[in-house]
Design a protein around this motif. Structure first.
Motif, PDB file in Angstrom:
ATOM      1  N   UNK A 137      23.293 -59.309 -32.921  1.00  0.00           N
ATOM      2  CA  UNK A 137      23.164 -60.683 -33.405  1.00  0.00           C
ATOM      3  C   UNK A 137      22.991 -61.671 -32.255  1.00  0.00           C
ATOM      4  N   UNK A 138      23.635 -61.389 -31.146  1.00  0.00           N
ATOM      5  CA  UNK A 138      23.522 -62.287 -29.992  1.00  0.00           C
ATOM      6  C   UNK A 138      22.166 -62.139 -29.320  1.00  0.00           C
ATOM      7  N   UNK A 139      21.708 -60.905 -29.145  1.00  0.00           N
ATOM      8  CA  UNK A 139      20.461 -60.682 -28.410  1.00  0.00           C
ATOM      9  C   UNK A 139      19.218 -60.965 -29.228  1.00  0.00           C
ATOM     10  N   UNK A 140      19.280 -60.823 -30.549  1.00  0.00           N
ATOM     11  CA  UNK A 140      18.116 -61.076 -31.403  1.00  0.00           C
ATOM     12  C   UNK A 140      18.538 -61.958 -32.582  1.00  0.00           C
ATOM     13  N   UNK A 141      18.597 -63.268 -32.369  1.00  0.00           N
ATOM     14  CA  UNK A 141      19.097 -64.140 -33.427  1.00  0.00           C
ATOM     15  C   UNK A 141      18.165 -64.240 -34.629  1.00  0.00           C
ATOM     16  N   UNK A 142      16.938 -63.772 -34.536  1.00  0.00           N
ATOM     17  CA  UNK A 142      16.035 -63.758 -35.683  1.00  0.00           C
ATOM     18  C   UNK A 142      15.496 -65.136 -36.008  1.00  0.00           C
ATOM     19  N   UNK A 143      15.689 -65.572 -37.214  1.00  0.00           N
ATOM     20  CA  UNK A 143      15.129 -66.821 -37.703  1.00  0.00           C
ATOM     21  C   UNK A 143      16.110 -67.991 -37.593  1.00  0.00           C
ATOM     22  N   UNK A 144      16.943 -67.994 -36.611  1.00  0.00           N
ATOM     23  CA  UNK A 144      17.911 -69.078 -36.449  1.00  0.00           C
ATOM     24  C   UNK A 144      17.189 -70.378 -36.146  1.00  0.00           C
ATOM     25  N   UNK A 145      17.570 -71.428 -36.838  1.00  0.00           N
ATOM     26  CA  UNK A 145      16.970 -72.737 -36.641  1.00  0.00           C
ATOM     27  C   UNK A 145      18.080 -73.763 -36.460  1.00  0.00           C
ATOM     28  N   UNK A 146      17.759 -74.822 -35.771  1.00  0.00           N
ATOM     29  CA  UNK A 146      18.738 -75.885 -35.573  1.00  0.00           C
ATOM     30  C   UNK A 146      18.992 -76.585 -36.901  1.00  0.00           C
ATOM     31  N   UNK A 147      20.240 -76.918 -37.113  1.00  0.00           N
ATOM     32  CA  UNK A 147      20.597 -77.602 -38.353  1.00  0.00           C
ATOM     33  C   UNK A 147      20.131 -79.049 -38.290  1.00  0.00           C
ATOM     34  N   UNK A 148      19.518 -79.490 -39.360  1.00  0.00           N
ATOM     35  CA  UNK A 148      19.072 -80.882 -39.405  1.00  0.00           C
ATOM     36  C   UNK A 148      20.100 -81.662 -40.214  1.00  0.00           C
ATOM     37  N   UNK A 149      20.944 -82.375 -39.512  1.00  0.00           N
ATOM     38  CA  UNK A 149      21.999 -83.131 -40.170  1.00  0.00           C
ATOM     39  C   UNK A 149      21.594 -84.573 -40.404  1.00  0.00           C
ATOM     40  N   UNK A 150      22.432 -85.276 -41.092  1.00  0.00           N
ATOM     41  CA  UNK A 150      22.216 -86.689 -41.365  1.00  0.00           C
ATOM     42  C   UNK A 150      22.376 -87.466 -40.054  1.00  0.00           C
ATOM     43  N   UNK A 151      21.425 -88.352 -39.689  1.00  0.00           N
ATOM     44  CA  UNK A 151      21.534 -89.096 -38.437  1.00  0.00           C
ATOM     45  C   UNK A 151      22.792 -89.964 -38.388  1.00  0.00           C
ATOM     46  N   UNK A 152      23.226 -90.490 -39.506  1.00  0.00           N
ATOM     47  CA  UNK A 152      24.434 -91.310 -39.520  1.00  0.00           C
ATOM     48  C   UNK A 152      25.656 -90.466 -39.154  1.00  0.00           C
ATOM     49  N   UNK A 153      25.706 -89.264 -39.671  1.00  0.00           N
ATOM     50  CA  UNK A 153      26.820 -88.375 -39.360  1.00  0.00           C
ATOM     51  C   UNK A 153      26.797 -87.987 -37.881  1.00  0.00           C
ATOM     52  N   UNK A 154      25.623 -87.715 -37.353  1.00  0.00           N
ATOM     53  CA  UNK A 154      25.482 -87.384 -35.937  1.00  0.00           C
ATOM     54  C   UNK A 154      25.936 -88.550 -35.069  1.00  0.00           C
ATOM     55  N   UNK A 155      25.555 -89.754 -35.443  1.00  0.00           N
ATOM     56  CA  UNK A 155      25.948 -90.947 -34.699  1.00  0.00           C
ATOM     57  C   UNK A 155      27.467 -91.131 -34.746  1.00  0.00           C
ATOM     58  N   UNK A 156      28.060 -90.901 -35.911  1.00  0.00           N
ATOM     59  CA  UNK A 156      29.517 -91.020 -36.052  1.00  0.00           C
ATOM     60  C   UNK A 156      30.230 -89.999 -35.170  1.00  0.00           C
ATOM     61  N   UNK A 157      29.752 -88.765 -35.159  1.00  0.00           N
ATOM     62  CA  UNK A 157      30.377 -87.734 -34.333  1.00  0.00           C
ATOM     63  C   UNK A 157      30.246 -88.049 -32.846  1.00  0.00           C
ATOM     64  N   UNK A 158      29.119 -88.624 -32.441  1.00  0.00           N
ATOM     65  CA  UNK A 158      28.956 -89.026 -31.040  1.00  0.00           C
ATOM     66  C   UNK A 158      29.959 -90.109 -30.674  1.00  0.00           C
ATOM     67  N   UNK A 159      30.169 -91.070 -31.578  1.00  0.00           N
ATOM     68  CA  UNK A 159      31.144 -92.140 -31.327  1.00  0.00           C
ATOM     69  C   UNK A 159      32.553 -91.589 -31.202  1.00  0.00           C
ATOM     70  N   UNK A 160      32.918 -90.627 -32.075  1.00  0.00           N
ATOM     71  CA  UNK A 160      34.229 -90.034 -32.017  1.00  0.00           C
ATOM     72  C   UNK A 160      34.410 -89.282 -30.706  1.00  0.00           C
ATOM     73  N   UNK A 161      33.378 -88.575 -30.296  1.00  0.00           N
ATOM     74  CA  UNK A 161      33.449 -87.833 -29.027  1.00  0.00           C
ATOM     75  C   UNK A 161      33.595 -88.786 -27.845  1.00  0.00           C
ATOM     76  N   UNK A 162      32.884 -89.882 -27.866  1.00  0.00           N
ATOM     77  CA  UNK A 162      32.993 -90.873 -26.785  1.00  0.00           C
ATOM     78  C   UNK A 162      34.399 -91.460 -26.736  1.00  0.00           C
ATOM     79  N   UNK A 163      34.958 -91.773 -27.883  1.00  0.00           N
ATOM     80  CA  UNK A 163      36.282 -92.411 -27.891  1.00  0.00           C
ATOM     81  C   UNK A 163      37.359 -91.421 -27.463  1.00  0.00           C
TER      82      UNK A 163
END
Length: 68
Positions: A39-65
């Motif tokens: 699984x590590x060497x051949x991840x296959x069809x793994x794709x980046x998760x497309x999340x809500x931009x508002x949620x991503x922005x909120x998580x960045x703010x929490x990480x900064x604080x």
């Protein structure tokens, strides 16, 4: 009535432990390791998760604080 204490028919060297594992105690961890390695060497069809931009922005703010 006293209980019968089983004795070993063979002796081991002093300081040496005689351990007998069932077959599955060796095979199952080896299979799990091989599967995880594949699984590590051949991840296959793994794709980046497309999340809500508002949620991503909120998580960045929490990480900064938390990093301050």
């Amino acid at each position: 009535m006293s209980a019968h204490i089983p004795t070993r028919s063979h002796t081991t060297a002093p300081g040496r432990v005689d351990i007998k594992l069932p077959w599955w105690a060796v095979v199952l961890p080896a299979i799990a390791f091989a599967i995880l390695l594949l699984l590590i060497t051949a991840p296959g069809q793994a794709q980046a998760a497309s999340g809500d931009p508002a949620l991503t922005h909120l998580l960045e703010r929490v990480q900064e604080s938390l990093s301050r």
